[in-house]
Design a protein around this motif. Structure first.
Motif, PDB file in Angstrom:
ATOM      1  N   ALA A  25     -10.914 -17.847 -22.533  1.00  0.00           N
ATOM      2  CA  ALA A  25     -11.955 -18.843 -22.290  1.00  0.00           C
ATOM      3  C   ALA A  25     -13.091 -18.261 -21.459  1.00  0.00           C
ATOM      4  O   ALA A  25     -14.236 -18.707 -21.554  1.00  0.00           O
ATOM      5  CB  ALA A  25     -11.360 -20.058 -21.580  1.00  0.00           C
ATOM      6  N   ASP A  26     -12.792 -17.237 -20.641  1.00  0.00           N
ATOM      7  CA  ASP A  26     -13.826 -16.624 -19.794  1.00  0.00           C
ATOM      8  C   ASP A  26     -14.983 -16.075 -20.624  1.00  0.00           C
ATOM      9  O   ASP A  26     -16.116 -16.009 -20.155  1.00  0.00           O
ATOM     10  CB  ASP A  26     -13.224 -15.497 -18.958  1.00  0.00           C
ATOM     11  CG  ASP A  26     -12.362 -16.025 -17.816  1.00  0.00           C
ATOM     12  OD1 ASP A  26     -12.704 -17.082 -17.258  1.00  0.00           O
ATOM     13  OD2 ASP A  26     -11.342 -15.393 -17.507  1.00  0.00           O
ATOM     14  N   SER A  27     -14.673 -15.657 -21.859  1.00  0.00           N
ATOM     15  CA  SER A  27     -15.711 -15.043 -22.691  1.00  0.00           C
ATOM     16  C   SER A  27     -16.639 -16.063 -23.332  1.00  0.00           C
ATOM     17  O   SER A  27     -17.690 -15.692 -23.859  1.00  0.00           O
ATOM     18  CB  SER A  27     -15.062 -14.182 -23.786  1.00  0.00           C
ATOM     19  OG  SER A  27     -14.301 -14.989 -24.675  1.00  0.00           O
ATOM     20  N   VAL A  28     -16.274 -17.331 -23.296  1.00  0.00           N
ATOM     21  CA  VAL A  28     -17.089 -18.341 -23.988  1.00  0.00           C
ATOM     22  C   VAL A  28     -17.588 -19.470 -23.085  1.00  0.00           C
ATOM     23  O   VAL A  28     -18.536 -20.168 -23.444  1.00  0.00           O
ATOM     24  CB  VAL A  28     -16.317 -18.955 -25.181  1.00  0.00           C
ATOM     25  CG1 VAL A  28     -16.088 -17.915 -26.256  1.00  0.00           C
ATOM     26  CG2 VAL A  28     -15.000 -19.565 -24.738  1.00  0.00           C
ATOM     27  N   LEU A  29     -16.953 -19.671 -21.927  1.00  0.00           N
ATOM     28  CA  LEU A  29     -17.448 -20.700 -21.005  1.00  0.00           C
ATOM     29  C   LEU A  29     -18.627 -20.156 -20.203  1.00  0.00           C
ATOM     30  O   LEU A  29     -18.651 -18.982 -19.843  1.00  0.00           O
ATOM     31  CB  LEU A  29     -16.340 -21.154 -20.057  1.00  0.00           C
ATOM     32  CG  LEU A  29     -15.132 -21.851 -20.682  1.00  0.00           C
ATOM     33  CD1 LEU A  29     -14.155 -22.285 -19.597  1.00  0.00           C
ATOM     34  CD2 LEU A  29     -15.552 -23.036 -21.546  1.00  0.00           C
ATOM     35  N   PHE A  30     -19.575 -21.016 -19.917  1.00  0.00           N
ATOM     36  CA  PHE A  30     -20.734 -20.616 -19.116  1.00  0.00           C
ATOM     37  C   PHE A  30     -20.381 -20.777 -17.638  1.00  0.00           C
ATOM     38  O   PHE A  30     -20.165 -21.904 -17.174  1.00  0.00           O
ATOM     39  CB  PHE A  30     -21.949 -21.465 -19.471  1.00  0.00           C
ATOM     40  CG  PHE A  30     -22.364 -21.347 -20.917  1.00  0.00           C
ATOM     41  CD1 PHE A  30     -22.801 -20.135 -21.426  1.00  0.00           C
ATOM     42  CD2 PHE A  30     -22.304 -22.450 -21.757  1.00  0.00           C
ATOM     43  CE1 PHE A  30     -23.195 -20.020 -22.755  1.00  0.00           C
ATOM     44  CE2 PHE A  30     -22.688 -22.347 -23.088  1.00  0.00           C
ATOM     45  CZ  PHE A  30     -23.126 -21.120 -23.587  1.00  0.00           C
ATOM     46  N   PRO A  31     -20.327 -19.676 -16.879  1.00  0.00           N
ATOM     47  CA  PRO A  31     -19.864 -19.764 -15.485  1.00  0.00           C
ATOM     48  C   PRO A  31     -20.794 -20.549 -14.579  1.00  0.00           C
ATOM     49  O   PRO A  31     -20.367 -21.019 -13.517  1.00  0.00           O
ATOM     50  CB  PRO A  31     -19.774 -18.292 -15.052  1.00  0.00           C
ATOM     51  CG  PRO A  31     -20.680 -17.553 -15.977  1.00  0.00           C
ATOM     52  CD  PRO A  31     -20.620 -18.286 -17.287  1.00  0.00           C
TER      53      PRO A  31
END
Length: 256
Positions: free
Chosen positions: A92-98
């Protein structure tokens, strides 16, 4: 038991192949002559060892890769659905906007579609609740666990109302306890939404916990679906039950 045979097809694949060129300019078939029909509302598992072409097949169905040969037909279940396919990635880290909160991440696609604010908020709230994220609206991805991030990714995809969920080992990076929780939650969400789910894994136990049908892929190159099993077990499934272990032994025999 869900009678999947009586439902109309969601995805039909006939004689589909995918090739890549090696450094030697020699054509290599990653997938060769794949045949598959998946019903609307079905939970279907693609099971096989790493490198057998599961993710390649999923990416072709998702529209990220082009097939080389054969037929691929995607049928809509509901003309009101905004998007035909939604993809859930392993990380999910690769697709969620931090820089966006949980609520803003789930809302993002709807905002891009210029859905009116009141309608956006209603949709976002419903899927935040469905995904078990209530009380986490205003947290950023860095403030929540890996399992919670996957819930956010799932809620964001569902908010765009796809017919089909394509899931590429979405729980592979989670610890064992979180993974089991997410498996149970996914079954709950699938039963509530009646989406068609295609789930890629190389974990036999996970396949049996989740799938109505399991397609076993051969070792590549020229991989295809060589065996298919309908798993006639009620949900929620117990890994300690004799019937579960019976299916496990059958599926495991393909990899001994």
């Amino acid at each position: 038991m869900t009678v999947i045979q009586e439902k109309s097809p969601s995805i039909v694949i006939r004689g589909m192949s995918k090739t890549f060129l090696e450094d030697t300019s020699e054509t290599v078939y990653v997938l060769k002559d794949v045949d598959l029909t998946i019903k609307h509302g079905e939970f279907y598992i693609l099971l096989g060892p790493s490198g057998c072409g599961k993710s390649t097949l999923l990416n072709i169905i998702g529209g990220f890769l082009d097939k080389t040969d054969g037929q691929l037909d995607i049928h809509r279940a509901n003309s009101n659905h905004d998007s035909n396919r939604g993809f859930i990635f392993q990380s999910a880290d690769s697709v969620l906007f931090p820089w966006l909160t949980v609520e803003e991440n789930v809302e993002f696609g709807l905002k891009m579609k210029k859905i009116p604010l009141a309608e956006r908020k209603r949709i976002v709230q419903s899927y935040i609740e469905l995904a078990g994220l209530s009380g986490h609206h205003h947290k950023f991805p860095s403030e929540i666990s890996g399992g919670m991030k996957q819930r956010v990714q799932l809620a964001r995809v569902l908010a765009n109302n796809p017919d089909i969920l394509l899931m590429d080992e979405p729980f592979g990076a989670l610890d064992a306890m979180t993974r089991r929780t997410m498996q149970k939650e996914l079954i709950r969400i699938w039963q509530e939404t009646n989406k068609t789910v295609i789930f890629v894994t190389h974990d036999i136990q996970e396949a049996l916990m989740l799938g109505q049908r399991i397609g076993i892929m051969s070792v590549g190159p020229s991989s295809k679906i060589t065996s298919m099993y309908e798993i006639d077990l009620p949900y929620p499934r117990k890994i300690t039950s004799p019937d579960f272990n019976h299916y496990y032994e059958i599926v495991q025999s393909h990899f001994d």
